[in-house]
Design an enzyme around this catalytic site. Structure first.
Site, PDB file in Angstrom:
ATOM      1  N   HIS A  17       0.888  -1.226  -0.012  1.00 28.19           N
ATOM      2  CA  HIS A  17       0.058  -0.090   0.015  1.00 28.19           C
ATOM      3  C   HIS A  17       0.961   1.174  -0.040  1.00 28.19           C
ATOM      4  O   HIS A  17       0.549   2.239  -0.596  1.00 28.19           O
ATOM      5  CB  HIS A  17      -0.798   0.108   1.270  1.00 28.19           C
ATOM      6  CG  HIS A  17      -1.946  -1.085   1.459  1.00 28.19           C
ATOM      7  ND1 HIS A  17      -2.062  -1.839   2.716  1.00 28.19           N
ATOM      8  CD2 HIS A  17      -3.064  -1.375   0.359  1.00 28.19           C
ATOM      9  CE1 HIS A  17      -3.050  -2.667   2.255  1.00 28.19           C
ATOM     10  NE2 HIS A  17      -3.685  -2.339   0.933  1.00 28.19           N
ATOM     11  N   LYS A  41     -18.835  -6.208   7.638  1.00 25.74           N
ATOM     12  CA  LYS A  41     -17.686  -6.945   7.749  1.00 25.74           C
ATOM     13  C   LYS A  41     -17.237  -6.637   9.251  1.00 25.74           C
ATOM     14  O   LYS A  41     -17.268  -5.343   9.542  1.00 25.74           O
ATOM     15  CB  LYS A  41     -16.703  -6.903   7.020  1.00 25.74           C
ATOM     16  CG  LYS A  41     -16.706  -7.533   5.611  1.00 25.74           C
ATOM     17  CD  LYS A  41     -15.784  -7.323   4.772  1.00 25.74           C
ATOM     18  CE  LYS A  41     -16.023  -8.130   3.393  1.00 25.74           C
ATOM     19  NZ  LYS A  41     -14.762  -7.794   2.548  1.00 25.74           N
ATOM     20  N   ARG A  90      -1.544  -5.815  -8.486  1.00 23.71           N
ATOM     21  CA  ARG A  90      -0.952  -7.028  -8.321  1.00 23.71           C
ATOM     22  C   ARG A  90      -0.532  -8.096  -9.201  1.00 23.71           C
ATOM     23  O   ARG A  90       0.495  -8.610  -9.444  1.00 23.71           O
ATOM     24  CB  ARG A  90      -0.955  -7.622  -6.699  1.00 23.71           C
ATOM     25  CG  ARG A  90      -0.602  -6.554  -5.720  1.00 23.71           C
ATOM     26  CD  ARG A  90      -1.182  -6.957  -4.400  1.00 23.71           C
ATOM     27  NE  ARG A  90      -2.508  -7.514  -4.531  1.00 23.71           N
ATOM     28  CZ  ARG A  90      -2.908  -8.950  -3.836  1.00 23.71           C
ATOM     29  NH1 ARG A  90      -2.213  -9.697  -3.603  1.00 23.71           N
ATOM     30  NH2 ARG A  90      -4.052  -9.312  -3.821  1.00 23.71           N
ATOM     31  N   SER A 128      -3.229  -7.575   2.366  1.00 19.07           N
ATOM     32  CA  SER A 128      -3.775  -7.392   3.638  1.00 19.07           C
ATOM     33  C   SER A 128      -4.407  -8.760   4.145  1.00 19.07           C
ATOM     34  O   SER A 128      -4.325  -9.034   5.424  1.00 19.07           O
ATOM     35  CB  SER A 128      -4.771  -6.291   3.691  1.00 19.07           C
ATOM     36  OG  SER A 128      -4.130  -5.183   3.633  1.00 19.07           O
TER      37      SER A 128
END
Length: 153
Positions: A17, A41, A90, A128
């Site tokens: 990040h 969540k 990514r 993450s």
């Protein structure tokens, strides 16, 4: 003024990040790090802890502003006057996912552009989700997390 939003959960922030954001700062006058709040969540870290962590990591970068938000990211862009949304890529699967979201966002708000920044090869495996699992099971994730963020974990 060129304003961008870098949205995400940042649960926790990773070196990947940080790399994307540091490379973004040169392109914009102001960059908001938007911590998306998803009420359905339960995060690993509280929103407050993520805000503190990100402020510590970017305290010496005057162009960076950390803020939490709830709702559609594209609406938050409008709220803060951001004309650009930054997304890190990514892998090929990231690209496919982000492309679909960018196209939907463009349909909703054509004036807001999605900017994809490809991660450096050394960061392409850091996510993450994986870092959370390492931390959850008491593993050592220091190599994946900026040193300024470690006290918040």
């Amino acid at each position: 003024m060129k304003i961008a939003l870098f949205p995400g959960s940042f649960d926790p922030v990773t070196k990947a990040h940080v790399d994307i954001l540091k490379r973004s700062v040169a392109l914009f006058d102001k960059v908001y790090i938007g911590i998306g709040v998803n009420s359905t969540k339960k995060g690993f870290l509280s929103i407050e802890k993520r805000e503190q962590m990100l402020r510590a990591v970017f305290e010496n970068e005057p162009k960076v502003h950390v803020v939490a938000y709830e709702g559609l990211t594209i609406n938050f862009c409008k709220q803060i006057g951001a004309g650009y949304m930054i997304r890190g890529i990514r892998t090929v699967s990231d690209f496919e996912y982000e492309k679909a979201i960018a196209q939907m966002n463009h349909a909703l708000e054509p004036e807001i552009e999605s900017i994809f920044i490809v991660s450096k090869p050394g960061y392409s495996s850091i996510s993450s989700t994986i870092v959370r699992e390492i931390l959850r099971y008491n593993g050592n994730a220091e190599q994946f997390i900026p040193k300024e963020a470690l006290p918040y974990l």
